[in-house]
Design a protein around this motif. Structure first.
Motif, PDB file in Angstrom:
ATOM      1  N   ALA A  19      64.243  43.855  14.057  1.00 35.94           N
ATOM      2  CA  ALA A  19      64.388  44.221  15.471  1.00 35.94           C
ATOM      3  C   ALA A  19      63.044  44.428  16.157  1.00 35.94           C
ATOM      4  CB  ALA A  19      65.245  45.477  15.613  1.00 35.94           C
ATOM      5  N   THR A  20      62.012  44.784  15.411  1.00 38.43           N
ATOM      6  CA  THR A  20      60.698  45.035  16.011  1.00 38.43           C
ATOM      7  C   THR A  20      59.675  43.959  15.656  1.00 38.43           C
ATOM      8  OG1 THR A  20      60.100  46.455  14.154  1.00 38.43           O
ATOM      9  CG2 THR A  20      61.035  47.539  16.095  1.00 38.43           C
ATOM     10  N   ALA A  21      60.130  42.861  15.124  1.00 44.67           N
ATOM     11  CA  ALA A  21      59.226  41.773  14.740  1.00 44.67           C
ATOM     12  C   ALA A  21      58.590  41.121  15.966  1.00 44.67           C
ATOM     13  CB  ALA A  21      59.977  40.724  13.930  1.00 44.67           C
ATOM     14  N   ALA A  22      57.319  40.770  15.855  1.00 54.29           N
ATOM     15  CA  ALA A  22      56.593  40.134  16.959  1.00 54.29           C
ATOM     16  C   ALA A  22      57.186  38.773  17.315  1.00 54.29           C
ATOM     17  CB  ALA A  22      55.122  39.978  16.582  1.00 54.29           C
ATOM     18  N   CYS A  23      57.824  38.119  16.367  1.00 52.43           N
ATOM     19  CA  CYS A  23      58.380  36.794  16.608  1.00 52.43           C
ATOM     20  C   CYS A  23      59.744  36.836  17.294  1.00 52.43           C
ATOM     21  CB  CYS A  23      58.511  36.033  15.287  1.00 52.43           C
ATOM     22  SG  CYS A  23      59.637  36.804  14.107  1.00 52.43           S
ATOM     23  N   ARG A  24      60.327  37.998  17.365  1.00 47.41           N
ATOM     24  CA  ARG A  24      61.671  38.106  17.944  1.00 47.41           C
ATOM     25  C   ARG A  24      61.673  37.563  19.367  1.00 47.41           C
ATOM     26  NH1 ARG A  24      66.272  40.694  16.495  1.00 47.41           N
ATOM     27  NH2 ARG A  24      67.624  41.386  18.176  1.00 47.41           N
ATOM     28  N   GLY A  25      62.488  36.555  19.592  1.00 46.51           N
ATOM     29  CA  GLY A  25      62.609  35.963  20.914  1.00 46.51           C
ATOM     30  C   GLY A  25      61.609  34.865  21.224  1.00 46.51           C
ATOM     31  N   THR A  26      60.716  34.531  20.299  1.00 45.63           N
ATOM     32  CA  THR A  26      59.708  33.511  20.587  1.00 45.63           C
ATOM     33  C   THR A  26      60.204  32.096  20.338  1.00 45.63           C
ATOM     34  OG1 THR A  26      58.764  33.628  18.372  1.00 45.63           O
ATOM     35  CG2 THR A  26      57.772  35.033  20.060  1.00 45.63           C
ATOM     36  N   GLY A  27      61.247  31.939  19.565  1.00 46.65           N
ATOM     37  CA  GLY A  27      61.745  30.605  19.251  1.00 46.65           C
ATOM     38  C   GLY A  27      61.308  30.171  17.864  1.00 46.65           C
ATOM     39  N   SER A  28      62.228  29.642  17.127  1.00 44.25           N
ATOM     40  CA  SER A  28      61.944  29.275  15.733  1.00 44.25           C
ATOM     41  C   SER A  28      61.025  28.071  15.594  1.00 44.25           C
ATOM     42  CB  SER A  28      63.254  29.009  14.985  1.00 44.25           C
ATOM     43  OG  SER A  28      63.932  27.914  15.578  1.00 44.25           O
ATOM     44  N   GLU A  29      60.853  27.293  16.658  1.00 39.99           N
ATOM     45  CA  GLU A  29      60.013  26.095  16.556  1.00 39.99           C
ATOM     46  C   GLU A  29      58.559  26.419  16.221  1.00 39.99           C
ATOM     47  OE1 GLU A  29      60.029  27.318  20.879  1.00 39.99           O
ATOM     48  OE2 GLU A  29      61.567  27.036  19.366  1.00 39.99           O
ATOM     49  N   TRP A  30      58.126  27.642  16.453  1.00 40.93           N
ATOM     50  CA  TRP A  30      56.761  28.037  16.089  1.00 40.93           C
ATOM     51  C   TRP A  30      56.636  28.325  14.601  1.00 40.93           C
ATOM     52  CZ3 TRP A  30      53.376  26.849  19.497  1.00 40.93           C
ATOM     53  CH2 TRP A  30      53.699  26.895  20.840  1.00 40.93           C
ATOM     54  N   PHE A  31      57.739  28.641  13.940  1.00 40.62           N
ATOM     55  CA  PHE A  31      57.695  29.099  12.553  1.00 40.62           C
ATOM     56  C   PHE A  31      58.268  28.103  11.548  1.00 40.62           C
ATOM     57  CE2 PHE A  31      57.501  32.614  15.390  1.00 40.62           C
ATOM     58  CZ  PHE A  31      56.452  33.361  14.870  1.00 40.62           C
ATOM     59  N   PHE A  32      59.004  27.117  12.027  1.00 36.52           N
ATOM     60  CA  PHE A  32      59.631  26.129  11.140  1.00 36.52           C
ATOM     61  C   PHE A  32      59.297  24.734  11.638  1.00 36.52           C
ATOM     62  CE2 PHE A  32      62.116  29.970  10.937  1.00 36.52           C
ATOM     63  CZ  PHE A  32      62.236  30.155   9.568  1.00 36.52           C
ATOM     64  N   HIS A  33      58.687  23.936  10.765  1.00 35.98           N
ATOM     65  CA  HIS A  33      58.254  22.605  11.191  1.00 35.98           C
ATOM     66  C   HIS A  33      59.422  21.628  11.265  1.00 35.98           C
ATOM     67  CE1 HIS A  33      58.552  20.748   7.179  1.00 35.98           C
ATOM     68  NE2 HIS A  33      58.129  21.907   6.721  1.00 35.98           N
ATOM     69  N   PRO A  34      59.349  20.709  12.221  1.00 35.19           N
ATOM     70  CA  PRO A  34      60.372  19.671  12.280  1.00 35.19           C
ATOM     71  C   PRO A  34      60.192  18.691  11.122  1.00 35.19           C
ATOM     72  CG  PRO A  34      58.733  19.349  14.006  1.00 35.19           C
ATOM     73  CD  PRO A  34      58.391  20.622  13.301  1.00 35.19           C
ATOM     74  N   GLU A  35      61.243  18.016  10.784  1.00 31.65           N
ATOM     75  CA  GLU A  35      61.200  17.058   9.686  1.00 31.65           C
ATOM     76  C   GLU A  35      60.094  16.024   9.934  1.00 31.65           C
ATOM     77  OE1 GLU A  35      64.136  13.929   7.414  1.00 31.65           O
ATOM     78  OE2 GLU A  35      65.002  15.522   8.629  1.00 31.65           O
ATOM     79  N   GLY A  36      59.289  15.813   8.932  1.00 32.18           N
ATOM     80  CA  GLY A  36      58.242  14.803   8.992  1.00 32.18           C
ATOM     81  C   GLY A  36      56.942  15.252   9.627  1.00 32.18           C
ATOM     82  N   GLU A  37      56.860  16.482  10.106  1.00 36.30           N
ATOM     83  CA  GLU A  37      55.616  16.940  10.730  1.00 36.30           C
ATOM     84  C   GLU A  37      54.524  17.076   9.672  1.00 36.30           C
ATOM     85  OE1 GLU A  37      54.638  20.315  13.902  1.00 36.30           O
ATOM     86  OE2 GLU A  37      55.061  21.094  11.901  1.00 36.30           O
ATOM     87  N   ARG A  38      53.365  16.512   9.960  1.00 35.61           N
ATOM     88  CA  ARG A  38      52.245  16.524   9.010  1.00 35.61           C
ATOM     89  C   ARG A  38      50.926  16.716   9.753  1.00 35.61           C
ATOM     90  NH1 ARG A  38      55.925  16.133   5.819  1.00 35.61           N
ATOM     91  NH2 ARG A  38      56.492  14.541   4.360  1.00 35.61           N
ATOM     92  N   GLY A  39      49.881  16.842   8.978  1.00 34.35           N
ATOM     93  CA  GLY A  39      48.524  16.815   9.515  1.00 34.35           C
ATOM     94  C   GLY A  39      48.203  17.887  10.525  1.00 34.35           C
ATOM     95  N   GLU A  40      47.438  17.465  11.546  1.00 29.67           N
ATOM     96  CA  GLU A  40      46.920  18.405  12.528  1.00 29.67           C
ATOM     97  C   GLU A  40      48.020  19.098  13.330  1.00 29.67           C
ATOM     98  OE1 GLU A  40      43.793  18.436  16.212  1.00 29.67           O
ATOM     99  OE2 GLU A  40      43.466  17.016  14.572  1.00 29.67           O
ATOM    100  N   GLU A  41      49.103  18.381  13.643  1.00 24.57           N
ATOM    101  CA  GLU A  41      50.206  19.012  14.384  1.00 24.57           C
ATOM    102  C   GLU A  41      50.797  20.166  13.592  1.00 24.57           C
ATOM    103  OE1 GLU A  41      53.019  15.972  15.314  1.00 24.57           O
ATOM    104  OE2 GLU A  41      51.936  15.338  17.105  1.00 24.57           O
TER     105      GLU A  41
END
Length: 97
Positions: A19-41
């Motif tokens: 409930a007090t996590a800094a990531c709460r409400g930020t969106g999971s896309e910052w913490f979980f990579h999309p399939e195939g994401e590599r390198g600098e991205e």
């Protein structure tokens, strides 16, 4: 009818730290990579997630959870999945000596 006395009871205390996590409400896309994401991205996304984790008041609980359940994906407690695997492997090696 269910016998209530045999149920395990409330367990929200296990997850209250979220409930007090800094990531709460930020969106999971910052913490979980999309399939195939590599390198600098991927590196850029991981670094953004880690910056959020750096000032999180429950970072230690988050990392402890991720290590205990061996969370296979995403940035948890400031560590990527690869970093957590190395941490777990290192811990196992130390416990064997």
């Amino acid at each position: 009818m269910t016998e209530l006395s045999r149920l395990p009871g409330r367990a929200e205390h296990v997850w209250e730290w979220q409930a007090t996590a800094a990531c709460r409400g930020t969106g999971s896309e910052w913490f979980f990579h999309p399939e195939g994401e590599r390198g600098e991205e991927r590196a850029t996304r991981d670094e953004t997630a880690k910056r959020i984790c750096a000032w999180c008041p429950v970072r230690a609980q988050c990392l402890r959870h991720a290590l205990s359940v061996q969370e296979p994906y995403g940035v948890w407690g400031g560590l990527t999945e690869e970093e957590r695997r190395r941490t777990l492997a290192s811990t196992r090696l130390r416990s064997k000596t």
